[in-house]
Design an enzyme around this catalytic site. Structure first.
Site, PDB file in Angstrom:
ATOM      1  N   ASP A   1      83.390  58.923   5.479  1.00  0.00           N
ATOM      2  CA  ASP A   1      83.874  59.422   4.192  1.00  0.00           C
ATOM      3  C   ASP A   1      83.507  58.414   3.123  1.00  0.00           C
ATOM      4  O   ASP A   1      83.497  57.207   3.380  1.00  0.00           O
ATOM      5  CB  ASP A   1      85.371  59.725   4.208  1.00  0.00           C
ATOM      6  CG  ASP A   1      86.238  58.526   4.528  1.00  0.00           C
ATOM      7  OD1 ASP A   1      86.731  57.887   3.573  1.00  0.00           O
ATOM      8  OD2 ASP A   1      86.439  58.238   5.708  1.00  0.00           O
TER       9      ASP A   1
ATOM     10  N   GLU B   1      98.379  59.995   0.097  1.00  0.00           N
ATOM     11  CA  GLU B   1      98.794  58.665   0.538  1.00  0.00           C
ATOM     12  C   GLU B   1      99.515  57.975  -0.620  1.00  0.00           C
ATOM     13  O   GLU B   1      99.421  58.402  -1.764  1.00  0.00           O
ATOM     14  CB  GLU B   1      97.596  57.844   1.007  1.00  0.00           C
ATOM     15  CG  GLU B   1      96.457  57.755  -0.009  1.00  0.00           C
ATOM     16  CD  GLU B   1      95.205  57.101   0.557  1.00  0.00           C
ATOM     17  OE1 GLU B   1      95.265  55.874   0.788  1.00  0.00           O
ATOM     18  OE2 GLU B   1      94.198  57.792   0.768  1.00  0.00           O
TER      19      GLU B   1
END
Length: 239
Positions: free
Chosen positions: A43, A130
């Site tokens: 990613d 997150e």
């Protein structure tokens, strides 16, 4: 996908999570078995700079998640180049949206939809949720988070025709995701040990990976694996 574990084992998982957070330094970096998890991916965001996707593909990268948006207004500066250049490879790709606890889910969804075309990705879109800034110490309530996350997920699912993947950390998973969003594909971050007590589709096992083919300020790249064989991966994602 793994079978769900009994409550007893889920409790153990929570205790392991707490121990890993507190004693993180004593755990060795996770090293997935290539035989068990043969499908490898990365990613990326603008931190990796200009990416040579053909070079990454030659190093075994089979899939990639590319940062596209953040909150209700931010667009990653490299998303257009990344989507254009990765299209010249056979690497399967999707984009992720960094979730904001501070803006409406509807406008966050619009930001992503306006940035990422349906025909530009061949895996489900991703919501990255997150803690950031002071959210570590001032955790948003579950109720307030659900009021933002639920419409965001629903709007993306309606537009792209598939359930979004949820990327998250273990503490955030147990606080916000496990109870009401367990039917969404899970991409879990866990760099100390294999998260084998959870149901997951993708596992980010390292943020210290090193490959040739990018020139950004960040020398490392995130490493991930898919839960399944290459055949299962190719058959599972086709949007």
């Amino acid at each position: 996908m793994k079978n769900k574990k009994p409550i007893f084992f889920s409790t153990i998982g929570g205790l392991m999570t707490a121990a890993a957070v507190f004693f993180g330094a004593v755990f060795s970096t996770a090293e997935p078995s290539k035989a068990k998890y043969p499908v490898f991916g990365v990613d990326v965001s603008h931190y990796q700079g200009d990416i040579d996707w053909l070079k990454l593909e030659k190093q075994g990268v089979k899939f990639a998640f590319i940062k596209a948006t953040e909150g209700s207004g931010h667009v990653d500066e490299s998303v257009r180049n990344n989507l254009k250049n990765i299209a010249e490879t056979d690497v399967r790709k999707s984009c992720y949206h960094f979730f904001s606890f501070d803006s409406a889910g509807e406008t966050q969804a619009e930001n992503f939809i306006n940035t990422v075309g349906k025909d530009e990705i061949d895996m489900p879109p991703v919501i990255d949720i997150e803690y950031y800034a002071d959210k570590h110490s001032n955790k948003p309530s579950c109720e307030d988070t659900e009021k933002i996350l639920t419409p965001l997920l629903e709007k993306l699912e309606k537009h792209y025709g598939t359930k979004p993947i949820i990327y998250t950390t273990l503490p955030v998973y147990y606080r916000y995701i496990s109870k009401n969003y367990s039917d969404y594909p899970l991409w879990i971050r866990c760099t100390q040990f294999e998260p084998d007590l959870l149901e997951w589709k993708f596992w980010q096992f390292s943020d210290k990976g090193m490959l040739d083919g990018y020139d950004g300020d960040e020398p490392c790249i995130d490493f991930n694996v898919f839960y399944g064989t290459m055949e299962e991966f190719e058959n599972y994602y086709d949007i």
